[in-house]
Scaffold this motif. Structure first.
Motif, short mmCIF file in Angstrom:
data_model
loop_
_atom_site.label_atom_id
_atom_site.label_comp_id
_atom_site.label_asym_id
_atom_site.label_seq_id
_atom_site.Cartn_x
_atom_site.Cartn_y
_atom_site.Cartn_z
N SER A 184 0.82 -1.09 -0.34
CA SER A 184 0.40 0.09 0.08
C SER A 184 1.11 1.59 0.21
O SER A 184 2.00 1.35 -0.08
N LEU A 185 0.48 2.54 -0.47
CA LEU A 185 1.21 3.43 -0.64
C LEU A 185 1.56 3.85 1.50
O LEU A 185 2.23 4.46 1.20
N THR A 186 0.45 3.61 1.85
CA THR A 186 1.00 3.97 3.07
C THR A 186 0.48 2.86 4.08
O THR A 186 -0.13 1.97 3.92
N ALA A 187 1.02 3.10 5.38
CA ALA A 187 0.77 1.82 6.67
C ALA A 187 0.19 0.96 6.56
O ALA A 187 -0.27 0.25 6.65
N ARG A 188 -1.65 1.73 6.61
CA ARG A 188 -2.07 1.39 6.45
C ARG A 188 -3.11 1.45 6.02
O ARG A 188 -4.88 1.66 5.90
N GLY A 189 -2.84 1.50 4.67
CA GLY A 189 -3.88 2.35 3.21
C GLY A 189 -4.42 1.26 2.26
O GLY A 189 -4.04 0.36 2.29
N ARG A 190 -5.08 1.49 1.58
CA ARG A 190 -5.83 0.32 0.21
C ARG A 190 -5.28 -0.34 -0.15
O ARG A 190 -4.06 0.69 -1.42
N SER A 191 -5.21 -0.79 -0.28
CA SER A 191 -4.24 -1.95 -1.04
C SER A 191 -3.80 -1.50 -2.88
O SER A 191 -4.77 -1.22 -3.39
N HIS A 248 -4.57 6.62 -3.83
CA HIS A 248 -3.78 5.44 -3.67
C HIS A 248 -2.54 4.92 -4.46
O HIS A 248 -1.71 4.22 -3.86
N GLY A 249 -2.10 5.18 -5.21
CA GLY A 249 -1.30 4.92 -6.33
C GLY A 249 -1.37 5.21 -8.04
O GLY A 249 -2.12 4.67 -8.71
#
Length: 271
Positions: A184-191, A248-249
């Motif tokens: 994910s882009l962030t530690a607890r972000g959407r895949s 998210h990416g």
């Protein structure tokens, strides 16, 4: 969120009530997405819990997951000891980031029907070469490969009034070796990318790409490929336009991530 346009909730479901499907109708499973934003076009809900479907049923050939099975119910299932890929079930559930409230209400079928690229239940079903059982509006059932069920970002293969009844996860694939990668882009972000590889006892290799692409892409090989062969198949099967683009990416980053994680999976399973 309240949906103040609803005038009727159908709780006594049968074939006749499904045949009466009309514009403004929707199926109510867990409702975690349905009630998360305004639904001004909806007038009537069909409560799927009225069917009383058994959440999980183990047959000699498949783990049959009812569309109304909650994420928590699937997570709590204990796979038989010889299912070397049984851990994928919990790994994909963990990829659905949400509170215990969401896990106890959100349904497996709802996650698939929403057809988000990052939907982890779609990832699980597509990777295990599962079969979707669909109850058609006009009556009867049809079956299709889970890898083909999601056709694009928030698009699926259901016609209006069709209903996803169950997902059949083959025991044969659950007994294969597997490798899982999610980023994910962030530690607890959407895949941003979720890839799963399988290698069975006959040496057949399969790689399933989800989250980085707008729909699942499942690549099957008679034997584990080398690095160049895998990269060539990915490039041929996933054109640049198929990589997802959202907050998210970016597509180019998702493409790079897909190739990197695919090679990690190939190395792990073929080494």
């Amino acid at each position: 969120m309240d949906i103040n346009t609803i005038t009727e909730i159908v709780t006594g479901l049968d074939e006749a009530s499904l045949a009466g499907w009309r514009e403004g109708d929707a199926f109510l499973g867990g409702g975690t997405w349905l009630y998360s934003e305004p639904q001004p076009s909806l007038r009537r809900l069909f409560d799927l819990d009225a069917f009383g479907w058994t959440p999980l049923e183990l047959t000699p050939d498949a783990l049959v997951v009812a569309a109304t099975c909650k994420i928590q119910e699937l997570y709590d299932f204990v796979p038989p000891a010889d299912w070397r890929s049984g851990g994928l079930i919990r790994q994909c559930c963990d990829a659905l980031l949400g509170s215990f409230k969401i896990w106890n209400m959100a349904s497996v079928g709802g996650n698939m029907c929403l057809a988000l690229p990052a939907g982890p239940m779609t990832s699980l079903a597509a990777a295990l070469d599962a079969t979707c059982v669909i109850r058609m509006r006009e009556g009867g059932e049809r079956r299709m490969a889970a890898a083909e069920f999601v056709t694009g970002d928030r698009r699926n293969a259901l016609a209006p009034g069709d209903l996803l009844r169950a997902i059949e996860l083959p025991v044969a694939d659950l007994r294969a070796r597997s490798a899982f990668r999610q980023a994910s882009l962030t530690a607890r972000g959407r895949s941003a990318a979720l890839l799963i590889g399988l290698l069975d006892d006959a040496g057949r290799f399969a790689l399933t790409v989800t989250a980085s692409t707008k729909r699942p892409v499942r690549l099957a090989f008679d034997a584990a490929p080398d690095a160049a062969g895998l990269k060539d198949r990915i490039d041929a099967a996933i054109p640049d336009a198929l990589y997802h683009d959202d907050i998210h990416g970016r597509p180019d980053w998702r493409k790079m991530l897909t190739c990197r994680l695919a090679e990690e999976i190939r190395t792990e399973l073929a080494g």
